[in-house]
Design a protein around this motif. Sequence first.
Motif, PDB file in Angstrom:
ATOM      1  N   GLN A  69       0.840  -1.208   0.000  1.00  0.00           N
ATOM      2  CA  GLN A  69       0.000   0.000   0.000  1.00  0.00           C
ATOM      3  C   GLN A  69       0.876   1.260   0.000  1.00  0.00           C
ATOM      4  N   ARG A 114       2.532   1.775  -3.379  1.00  0.00           N
ATOM      5  CA  ARG A 114       1.560   2.165  -4.413  1.00  0.00           C
ATOM      6  C   ARG A 114       0.954   3.531  -4.137  1.00  0.00           C
ATOM      7  N   GLY A 115       1.054   3.982  -2.878  1.00  0.00           N
ATOM      8  CA  GLY A 115       0.399   5.241  -2.509  1.00  0.00           C
ATOM      9  C   GLY A 115      -1.117   5.127  -2.539  1.00  0.00           C
ATOM     10  N   SER A 116      -1.609   3.921  -2.281  1.00  0.00           N
ATOM     11  CA  SER A 116      -3.049   3.644  -2.338  1.00  0.00           C
ATOM     12  C   SER A 116      -3.411   2.825  -1.106  1.00  0.00           C
ATOM     13  N   PRO A 125      -6.617   1.440   0.337  1.00  0.00           N
ATOM     14  CA  PRO A 125      -8.002   1.013   0.529  1.00  0.00           C
ATOM     15  C   PRO A 125      -8.187   0.331   1.880  1.00  0.00           C
ATOM     16  N   HIS A 145      -8.372  11.604   5.042  1.00  0.00           N
ATOM     17  CA  HIS A 145      -8.022  10.196   4.855  1.00  0.00           C
ATOM     18  C   HIS A 145      -8.727   9.245   5.823  1.00  0.00           C
ATOM     19  N   GLU A 164      -9.593   5.763   4.663  1.00  0.00           N
ATOM     20  CA  GLU A 164      -8.511   4.891   4.185  1.00  0.00           C
ATOM     21  C   GLU A 164      -7.936   4.095   5.354  1.00  0.00           C
ATOM     22  N   VAL A 198      -1.902   4.884   5.455  1.00  0.00           N
ATOM     23  CA  VAL A 198      -1.988   6.227   4.868  1.00  0.00           C
ATOM     24  C   VAL A 198      -1.257   7.241   5.749  1.00  0.00           C
TER      25      VAL A 198
END
Lengths: 288, 288
Positions: free
Chosen positions: A220, A223-225, A227, A272, A275, A279
């Motif tokens: 995560q 990827r800078g993502s 979820p 955020h 998330e 994060v």
Amino acid sequence: MENNAPVTIIGLGLMGQALAAAFLRAGHPTTVWNRTAAKADRLVADGARLAPSVDDALAAGPLAVICLTDYQAVHDLLDGSGMAGRTLVNLTSGSSAQAREAARWAEQRGARYLDGAIMAIPTAIGTTDAVILHSGPRADFDAHRSTLEALGTATHLGADHGLASLYDVAGLAMMWSILSAWLQGAAMLRAAGVDAATYTPFAQRLAVGVAGWLPGYATQVDRGSFPAEVATLETDARAMAHLVEECLALGVNAELPELLKAMADRAIAAGHGGEQYPVLIQEFAKPR
Amino acid sequence: MENNAPVTIIGLGLMGQALAAAFLRAGHPTTVWNRTAAKADRLVADGARLAPSVDDALAAGPLAVICLTDYQAVHDLLDGSGMAGRTLVNLTSGSSAQAREAARWAEQRGARYLDGAIMAIPTAIGTTDAVILHSGPRADFDAHRSTLEALGTATHLGADHGLASLYDVAGLAMMWSILSAWLQGAAMLRAAGVDAATYTPFAQRLAVGVAGWLPGYATQVDRGSFPAEVATLETDARAMAHLVEECLALGVNAELPELLKAMADRAIAAGHGGEQYPVLIQEFAKPR
């Protein structure tokens, strides 16, 4: 094994003495130097050669392991010495910037240079429990690897000379954080009459379990993502509020829980909250 | 297996629905109740019985598992209901004080009471990965253990009803601290161009290694004696200063390192610099 390769140790504090002793036990012809020569007495009795000068110590072989108080001491001692053609492995504690600067300094003087950090106490040196981190040119590490392995588990992290120092302090941050979180829990449970020995197996299983999640969370971060596969940061923050309130009600220290919550709250304020925990890399990556 | 024992679930949020579904999968006759009855549709399709009232739900069997928003909701809903002779297992999130108070409240109304905390996400319920902590009278836990095991790994912590809540938040503190320390290191290494996937196996090995030290350190905490077998707190504090300086130089957040150092500095100021890290229990055990 090339354990007849001669080695030099410069700096005979507790750690330097342990390094020299491990080289001697592995059969390496070992030359030592220290400002206070008497620190070498025990090693000389065990077969080390005490060099009369730093130049003489460096001349004794291709590899010199340096373990001094700080980087200033390294510069003060070795500036102007005959380091050309030698490989220096500097295990002195310092910052990544100091390591990179020392690499330039040594290379300008014709030496090869590896920076290193010892993640072990002196009594572990010479066993595989002693993890010693190295950074700098891979070829220089490979050329001396089997010699360096006499000191412990020798690891090469990359060409950037600053990496050994960075991994070292990052690892220490993990160590202190786990110990502190465990003490936080131990203090809370003690307030309810539960001793640390009773509480600790629970904390230990949890720490090992959470460690197992890190590779997935690393994906995560890279990827800078983020979820919310497991839980949202908002859910975490609500539970953090419970933790803080519980600490205050128990009369135990709440600073660590309060800091965790403050960082989560900032990330939520930045949008955020839906998330997942990693994060928070965005908060950790910038100054307050 | 006594998986023909009837069970009642009160509260059908995401977690309550997961609990009811796990009981159904294990073959238990399952009665459910929720303020918004539509939340039960899926469960009823899978064989649950929707009770028309809380009293009817409680009358359906000896065991009622409660999973509501907070303890106030538990009191509001169940005060005056027919809980006498039933065993309530309250898995609602709350503080240790709320758990102890709810136990007295339920016992005054003739019910048996276990408090609990779910250390799992809804999708894990019904697997051994879902650790569910219980506290309260051991006999009440034992009487329903095989039923409760349909929900996950059922653990009994002790007779004090506050323990499930305390272990829960202490465990969360460990979880967040490890994740935060890992993010701290990931942020530092990223500043040097190292991605999280590369750094993480190092952090993971370290976390598992440090977890292994906890039982030995627990002995120090319980004895109240902290001889520096590994390193003195002063040595730690010097390395903490390096960590803080490195974070500031890299331009990453330094709040966690600064807090760790502040607590160590306070213990050193109190005369514990020559002792070992677990002496910090004395700082964690009191308010700032």
